[in-house]
Motif scaffolding. Structure first.
Motif, PDB file in Angstrom:
ATOM      1  N   LEU A  17      26.730  24.880  23.626  1.00 37.14           N
ATOM      2  CA  LEU A  17      26.536  23.663  23.688  1.00 37.14           C
ATOM      3  C   LEU A  17      25.858  23.120  21.684  1.00 37.14           C
ATOM      4  O   LEU A  17      24.926  21.995  22.272  1.00 37.14           O
ATOM      5  N   THR A  18      25.710  23.613  20.665  1.00 38.90           N
ATOM      6  CA  THR A  18      24.854  24.021  19.417  1.00 38.90           C
ATOM      7  C   THR A  18      25.025  23.257  19.022  1.00 38.90           C
ATOM      8  O   THR A  18      24.755  23.165  17.044  1.00 38.90           O
ATOM      9  N   ALA A  19      26.232  21.515  18.569  1.00 40.65           N
ATOM     10  CA  ALA A  19      26.784  21.500  17.258  1.00 40.65           C
ATOM     11  C   ALA A  19      26.043  20.246  16.961  1.00 40.65           C
ATOM     12  O   ALA A  19      25.574  19.887  17.566  1.00 40.65           O
ATOM     13  N   CYS A  20      25.893  19.685  15.284  1.00 39.99           N
ATOM     14  CA  CYS A  20      24.626  19.729  15.312  1.00 39.99           C
ATOM     15  C   CYS A  20      26.143  18.253  15.084  1.00 39.99           C
ATOM     16  O   CYS A  20      26.414  17.702  13.549  1.00 39.99           O
ATOM     17  N   SER A  21      25.827  16.707  15.703  1.00 42.76           N
ATOM     18  CA  SER A  21      26.282  15.746  15.723  1.00 42.76           C
ATOM     19  C   SER A  21      25.355  14.726  16.588  1.00 42.76           C
ATOM     20  O   SER A  21      24.800  15.531  17.455  1.00 42.76           O
ATOM     21  N   SER A  22      25.431  13.581  16.646  1.00 49.15           N
ATOM     22  CA  SER A  22      24.888  12.759  17.432  1.00 49.15           C
ATOM     23  C   SER A  22      25.054  12.948  18.542  1.00 49.15           C
ATOM     24  O   SER A  22      24.020  12.522  19.204  1.00 49.15           O
ATOM     25  N   ALA A  23      26.524  13.026  18.927  1.00 44.64           N
ATOM     26  CA  ALA A  23      27.540  13.315  20.807  1.00 44.64           C
ATOM     27  C   ALA A  23      26.463  14.436  20.781  1.00 44.64           C
ATOM     28  O   ALA A  23      26.099  13.870  22.051  1.00 44.64           O
ATOM     29  N   TYR A  24      25.593  15.732  20.273  1.00 42.23           N
ATOM     30  CA  TYR A  24      25.225  16.732  20.783  1.00 42.23           C
ATOM     31  C   TYR A  24      23.531  16.130  21.516  1.00 42.23           C
ATOM     32  O   TYR A  24      23.327  15.971  22.458  1.00 42.23           O
ATOM     33  N   TYR A  25      23.317  15.171  20.415  1.00 39.20           N
ATOM     34  CA  TYR A  25      21.598  14.503  20.269  1.00 39.20           C
ATOM     35  C   TYR A  25      21.456  13.572  21.307  1.00 39.20           C
ATOM     36  O   TYR A  25      20.655  13.351  22.406  1.00 39.20           O
ATOM     37  N   SER A  26      22.758  13.178  21.525  1.00 42.83           N
ATOM     38  CA  SER A  26      22.613  11.617  22.896  1.00 42.83           C
ATOM     39  C   SER A  26      23.206  12.431  23.799  1.00 42.83           C
ATOM     40  O   SER A  26      22.016  12.002  24.925  1.00 42.83           O
ATOM     41  N   ILE A  31      19.873  14.408  29.413  1.00 44.03           N
ATOM     42  CA  ILE A  31      19.405  15.081  30.276  1.00 44.03           C
ATOM     43  C   ILE A  31      17.607  14.219  30.162  1.00 44.03           C
ATOM     44  O   ILE A  31      16.880  16.075  30.438  1.00 44.03           O
ATOM     45  N   GLY A  32      17.081  13.913  28.971  1.00 46.56           N
ATOM     46  CA  GLY A  32      15.630  14.007  29.056  1.00 46.56           C
ATOM     47  C   GLY A  32      14.753  14.917  28.121  1.00 46.56           C
ATOM     48  O   GLY A  32      14.178  15.362  27.970  1.00 46.56           O
ATOM     49  N   ILE A  33      15.433  14.976  26.972  1.00 46.72           N
ATOM     50  CA  ILE A  33      15.037  16.034  25.735  1.00 46.72           C
ATOM     51  C   ILE A  33      15.502  15.238  24.770  1.00 46.72           C
ATOM     52  O   ILE A  33      16.059  14.747  23.658  1.00 46.72           O
ATOM     53  N   PRO A  34      14.427  14.898  24.495  1.00 42.58           N
ATOM     54  CA  PRO A  34      14.816  13.795  22.262  1.00 42.58           C
ATOM     55  C   PRO A  34      14.589  14.407  21.609  1.00 42.58           C
ATOM     56  O   PRO A  34      14.017  15.639  21.630  1.00 42.58           O
ATOM     57  N   LYS A  35      14.612  13.868  20.050  1.00 49.23           N
ATOM     58  CA  LYS A  35      15.352  14.776  19.497  1.00 49.23           C
ATOM     59  C   LYS A  35      13.526  15.466  18.690  1.00 49.23           C
ATOM     60  O   LYS A  35      13.670  16.068  17.698  1.00 49.23           O
ATOM     61  N   ARG A  36      12.878  14.699  19.253  1.00 44.80           N
ATOM     62  CA  ARG A  36      11.351  15.416  18.204  1.00 44.80           C
ATOM     63  C   ARG A  36      11.683  16.821  19.455  1.00 44.80           C
ATOM     64  O   ARG A  36      11.068  17.401  18.882  1.00 44.80           O
ATOM     65  N   GLU A  37      11.570  16.816  20.611  1.00 40.62           N
ATOM     66  CA  GLU A  37      11.404  17.977  21.506  1.00 40.62           C
ATOM     67  C   GLU A  37      12.701  19.122  20.876  1.00 40.62           C
ATOM     68  O   GLU A  37      11.595  20.005  20.073  1.00 40.62           O
ATOM     69  N   VAL A  38      13.312  19.004  20.150  1.00 42.36           N
ATOM     70  CA  VAL A  38      14.160  19.295  19.767  1.00 42.36           C
ATOM     71  C   VAL A  38      14.070  19.690  18.644  1.00 42.36           C
ATOM     72  O   VAL A  38      14.204  21.415  17.954  1.00 42.36           O
ATOM     73  N   GLU A 104      16.527  20.809   9.579  1.00 39.93           N
ATOM     74  CA  GLU A 104      16.874  19.962   8.273  1.00 39.93           C
ATOM     75  C   GLU A 104      18.179  19.006   9.086  1.00 39.93           C
ATOM     76  O   GLU A 104      17.862  17.704   8.672  1.00 39.93           O
ATOM     77  N   ASP A 105      18.996  19.189   9.808  1.00 40.59           N
ATOM     78  CA  ASP A 105      20.059  18.693  10.777  1.00 40.59           C
ATOM     79  C   ASP A 105      19.024  17.639  11.461  1.00 40.59           C
ATOM     80  O   ASP A 105      19.143  16.497  11.975  1.00 40.59           O
ATOM     81  N   VAL A 106      18.608  17.704  12.683  1.00 42.40           N
ATOM     82  CA  VAL A 106      17.991  18.114  13.552  1.00 42.40           C
ATOM     83  C   VAL A 106      16.857  17.050  13.017  1.00 42.40           C
ATOM     84  O   VAL A 106      16.741  15.430  13.157  1.00 42.40           O
ATOM     85  N   HIS A 140       4.332  16.476   5.495  1.00 40.22           N
ATOM     86  CA  HIS A 140       4.079  17.240   6.463  1.00 40.22           C
ATOM     87  C   HIS A 140       5.420  18.024   6.931  1.00 40.22           C
ATOM     88  O   HIS A 140       6.279  19.342   6.737  1.00 40.22           O
ATOM     89  N   TYR A 141       6.378  17.602   7.619  1.00 41.86           N
ATOM     90  CA  TYR A 141       8.536  18.122   7.394  1.00 41.86           C
ATOM     91  C   TYR A 141       7.984  18.947   6.200  1.00 41.86           C
ATOM     92  O   TYR A 141       9.039  19.699   5.640  1.00 41.86           O
ATOM     93  N   GLN A 142       7.926  17.750   4.713  1.00 37.19           N
ATOM     94  CA  GLN A 142       8.595  17.882   3.406  1.00 37.19           C
ATOM     95  C   GLN A 142       7.485  19.782   3.108  1.00 37.19           C
ATOM     96  O   GLN A 142       8.383  20.330   2.506  1.00 37.19           O
TER      97      GLN A 142
END
Length: 216
Positions: A17-26, A31-38, A104-106, A140-142
């Motif tokens: 379940l590693t698809a790069c999509s909004s549904a995946y991040y949602s 389950i308690g894992i925000p985009k920042r942690e990803v 880049e995706d996340v 910093h990301y750049q």
């Protein structure tokens, strides 16, 4: 990142379940894992992959050197080792590319969400503070992604030489063909050295970025 979060990320990866999509991040956020942690997790994985890639290309160079210094023995076995190192290097190069693309995706999803949420503040001071953090994080990301992509550009020149020599040897496995490799050795050493330098810079940028994100 908390152990439970790491475990869930690992579990989702194992399950595919590693698809790069909004549904995946949602789904992760539920389950308690925000985009920042990803994002931090993916930077860690990219950093580790770059370290592995650096070591793999050093190993390939060693085998290339052994091949050019061949003085007798099982020539085919020596060639097979070189070919194996080349193929392993190709796989690592592909993995590096995927790791960077995942970051880049996340990051795109995280920054887009952050920008949207700035408009939801009613407190101007909090909004301004959040905007400043977003601007700093983007900068910093750049730096990070630029360093990673620059290191990645150093991979292909080395692979190109390895590819040519492996293909040539495949159809000309003899002492004369091996002698022709010696003229490429110094150039390959120089290219691998440049790759290692850029990989180390990228790894350092990743470490710095991770520390910054964990402090926020």
């Amino acid at each position: 990142m908390k152990f439970n979060s790491r475990f869930m990320l690992f579990l989702l990866t194992v399950l595919g379940l590693t698809a790069c999509s909004s549904a995946y991040y949602s789904g992760l956020e539920k389950i308690g894992i925000p985009k920042r942690e990803v994002m931090v997790h993916r930077v860690e994985k990219a950093r580790d992959t770059q370290e592995e890639t650096k070591q793999q290309f050093k190993s390939a160079l060693e085998q290339f050197t052994v091949m050019t210094d061949f003085k007798g023995g099982d020539l085919e076995a020596t060639y097979n080792k070189l070919n194996g190192e080349y193929e392993a290097s190709v796989k690592k190069a592909e993995e590096v590319n995927k790791r960077i693309a995942d970051i880049e995706d996340v990051s795109s999803a995280l920054f887009s969400e952050w920008e949207t949420e700035l408009g939801q503040y009613s407190n101007a001071s909090l909004r301004r503070n959040s905007q400043q953090k977003l601007t700093a994080t983007k900068a910093h990301y750049q730096q990070l992604i630029t360093a990673m992509r620059k290191a990645e550009t150093k991979i292909e020149p080395v692979l190109s030489v390895f590819r040519d020599q492996v293909l040539y040897l495949k159809h000309n496995l003899n002492a004369q063909a091996i002698a022709s490799l010696k003229g490429q050795l110094e150039s390959v050493k120089s290219d691998v050295s440049a790759l290692v330098v850029e990989m180390e810079k990228s790894i350092n940028e990743a470490d710095a970025f991770i520390k910054t994100m964990e402090k926020q």
